[in-house]
Design a protein around this motif. Structure first.
Motif, PDB file in Angstrom:
ATOM      1  N   LEU A 193      12.824 -10.266  -3.304  1.00  0.00           N
ATOM      2  CA  LEU A 193      12.340  -9.623  -4.531  1.00  0.00           C
ATOM      3  C   LEU A 193      12.301  -8.113  -4.346  1.00  0.00           C
ATOM      4  CD1 LEU A 193      11.175  -9.849  -7.361  1.00  0.00           C
ATOM      5  CD2 LEU A 193       8.905 -10.187  -6.341  1.00  0.00           C
ATOM      6  N   GLY A 194      11.847  -7.671  -3.162  1.00  0.00           N
ATOM      7  CA  GLY A 194      11.832  -6.236  -2.870  1.00  0.00           C
ATOM      8  C   GLY A 194      13.224  -5.642  -2.863  1.00  0.00           C
ATOM      9  N   SER A 245       7.556  -4.766   3.084  1.00  0.00           N
ATOM     10  CA  SER A 245       6.662  -4.713   4.239  1.00  0.00           C
ATOM     11  C   SER A 245       5.910  -6.029   4.427  1.00  0.00           C
ATOM     12  CB  SER A 245       5.660  -3.558   4.077  1.00  0.00           C
ATOM     13  OG  SER A 245       6.326  -2.315   3.999  1.00  0.00           O
ATOM     14  N   LEU A 246       5.466  -6.616   3.299  1.00  0.00           N
ATOM     15  CA  LEU A 246       4.760  -7.888   3.369  1.00  0.00           C
ATOM     16  C   LEU A 246       5.692  -9.043   3.694  1.00  0.00           C
ATOM     17  CD1 LEU A 246       2.363  -7.550   0.292  1.00  0.00           C
ATOM     18  CD2 LEU A 246       1.791  -7.313   2.717  1.00  0.00           C
ATOM     19  N   GLY A 247       6.949  -8.897   3.240  1.00  0.00           N
ATOM     20  CA  GLY A 247       7.924  -9.978   3.463  1.00  0.00           C
ATOM     21  C   GLY A 247       8.472 -10.008   4.852  1.00  0.00           C
ATOM     22  N   ILE A 260      16.336  -5.732   5.921  1.00  0.00           N
ATOM     23  CA  ILE A 260      15.087  -5.058   5.551  1.00  0.00           C
ATOM     24  C   ILE A 260      15.100  -3.602   6.008  1.00  0.00           C
ATOM     25  CG2 ILE A 260      12.586  -5.093   5.724  1.00  0.00           C
ATOM     26  CD1 ILE A 260      13.816  -7.487   4.272  1.00  0.00           C
ATOM     27  N   ALA A 261      15.542  -3.356   7.243  1.00  0.00           N
ATOM     28  CA  ALA A 261      15.570  -1.987   7.770  1.00  0.00           C
ATOM     29  C   ALA A 261      16.470  -1.092   6.932  1.00  0.00           C
ATOM     30  CB  ALA A 261      16.040  -2.002   9.227  1.00  0.00           C
ATOM     31  N   VAL A 262      17.637  -1.615   6.536  1.00  0.00           N
ATOM     32  CA  VAL A 262      18.580  -0.830   5.736  1.00  0.00           C
ATOM     33  C   VAL A 262      17.977  -0.475   4.386  1.00  0.00           C
ATOM     34  CG1 VAL A 262      20.730  -0.977   4.427  1.00  0.00           C
ATOM     35  CG2 VAL A 262      20.703  -1.596   6.828  1.00  0.00           C
ATOM     36  N   VAL A 263      17.367  -1.447   3.727  1.00  0.00           N
ATOM     37  CA  VAL A 263      16.801  -1.198   2.401  1.00  0.00           C
ATOM     38  C   VAL A 263      15.681  -0.165   2.464  1.00  0.00           C
ATOM     39  CG1 VAL A 263      15.546  -2.227   0.479  1.00  0.00           C
ATOM     40  CG2 VAL A 263      17.448  -3.457   1.517  1.00  0.00           C
ATOM     41  N   LEU A 264      14.782  -0.304   3.432  1.00  0.00           N
ATOM     42  CA  LEU A 264      13.688   0.658   3.551  1.00  0.00           C
ATOM     43  C   LEU A 264      14.202   2.055   3.900  1.00  0.00           C
ATOM     44  CD1 LEU A 264      11.020  -1.502   5.420  1.00  0.00           C
ATOM     45  CD2 LEU A 264      10.883  -0.649   3.071  1.00  0.00           C
ATOM     46  N   ALA A 273       8.671  -1.896  -4.184  1.00  0.00           N
ATOM     47  CA  ALA A 273       9.660  -2.464  -3.272  1.00  0.00           C
ATOM     48  C   ALA A 273       9.208  -2.308  -1.821  1.00  0.00           C
ATOM     49  CB  ALA A 273      11.016  -1.796  -3.481  1.00  0.00           C
ATOM     50  N   VAL A 274       8.660  -1.144  -1.488  1.00  0.00           N
ATOM     51  CA  VAL A 274       8.175  -0.903  -0.119  1.00  0.00           C
ATOM     52  C   VAL A 274       7.093  -1.908   0.242  1.00  0.00           C
ATOM     53  CG1 VAL A 274       6.868   0.686   1.333  1.00  0.00           C
ATOM     54  CG2 VAL A 274       8.766   1.537  -0.041  1.00  0.00           C
TER      55      VAL A 274
END
Length: 285
Positions: free
Chosen positions: A123-124, A283-285, A240-244, A278-279
């Motif tokens: 979802l993020g 982070s929670l995911g 996740i790292a790429v998106v953040l 999104a962050v």
């Protein structure tokens, strides 16, 4: 560990955001080839220093290969990104390169590298893509002083996005035992790959020492951002790292508001709020 990886990726985004803001301003006064090449020199100096200060356990040929691939991506991304920025189309080239680069990297992580984001993380990710576009004012194509649209920057943004994906994916494949040497190898590869195009613009290097030094510092900042991203991938899955790390377009927007006294539009405000959501989800995911 995953939470620390998320923080490192966000720190990488902050570094890249400052770099893009400063690089965009500098590329309007100094030829983009100068900014790109000297930036990679600055990145090489910082990466070499960091790699020497933090000794690696072992550097394999495969690590050198992945570092070289990442450097080729960096050279491509920065060349076309700075060329687009030099045309005054920051609102086009940054979101195009960021959104497409995120999409390519996430797809590669999921389909080829075995990443399995949680539903919350997905979802993020889905929120991030439109948020990146909105935060840069929707990627509006502006006209230049002669009334011509800056459509060619769309090509700059798309090619830059391929470089962004190569940079992120390649670096994430290096073994943690290699330390920061993949980053240093990548900066060296980028310098060598940029030499031919730089040679054609040698006359443009007749700039003030302040401008040349700024280009070197901007490149060092980019290398720092890439180093933080590398550490993030060792604690967090690539997707996740790429998106953040790719949330960096929010930083130039915020700096434009704070430093240049620009007014935030409703579209940008929506993008900034969406980025924050999104962050949290990532982070929670």
């Amino acid at each position: 560990m995953e939470q620390m990886g998320a923080l490192l990726a966000l720190a990488s985004a902050v570094c890249y955001g400052f770099v893009d803001f400063a690089g965009g301003l500098l590329s309007r006064r100094v030829h983009f080839a100068v900014v790109t090449f000297l930036g990679q020199i600055g990145g090489l100096l910082l990466a070499l220093t960091a790699a020497l200060l933090l000794p690696a356990e072992a550097v394999r040929p495969a690590d050198v290969m992945w570092g070289t691939l990442s450097g080729a991506g960096s050279a491509t991304a920065m060349h076309f990104l700075n060329r687009g920025l030099s045309r005054g189309a920051m609102s086009v080239v940054i979101p195009v390169s960021a959104v497409t680069g995120v999409a390519l990297s996430v797809l590669c992580g999921v389909f080829f590298l075995g990443d399995r984001p949680t539903p919350l993380a997905w979802l993020g990710i889905c929120i991030t893509v439109p948020a990146l576009w909105l935060v840069s004012a929707g990627g509006t194509v502006r006209e230049d002083s002669e009334g011509r649209q800056s459509g060619p920057v769309l090509t700059d943004g798309l090619v830059a996005s391929l470089g962004v994906a190569m940079q992120y994916i390649g670096l994430a494949q290096a073994d943690p035992a290699s330390g920061l040497w993949p980053v240093a190898v990548g900066r060296l590869a980028a310098v060598l790959l940029l030499l031919p195009s730089t040679w054609r613009h040698t006359s443009e290097f007749r700039q003030s020492a302040r401008s040349l030094g700024a280009a070197v510092l901007i490149g060092a900042g980019a290398a720092l951002g890439l180093t933080l991203y590398l550490w993030a991938t060792r604690l967090q899955m690539l997707a996740i790292a790429v998106v953040l790390a790719s949330l960096y377009p929010a930083v130039p927007t915020a700096l434009g508001l704070a430093v240049l006294r620009e007014k935030v539009t409703r579209v940008q405000a929506t993008g900034l709020v969406s980025s924050a959501v999104a962050v949290i989800l990532l982070s929670l995911g």
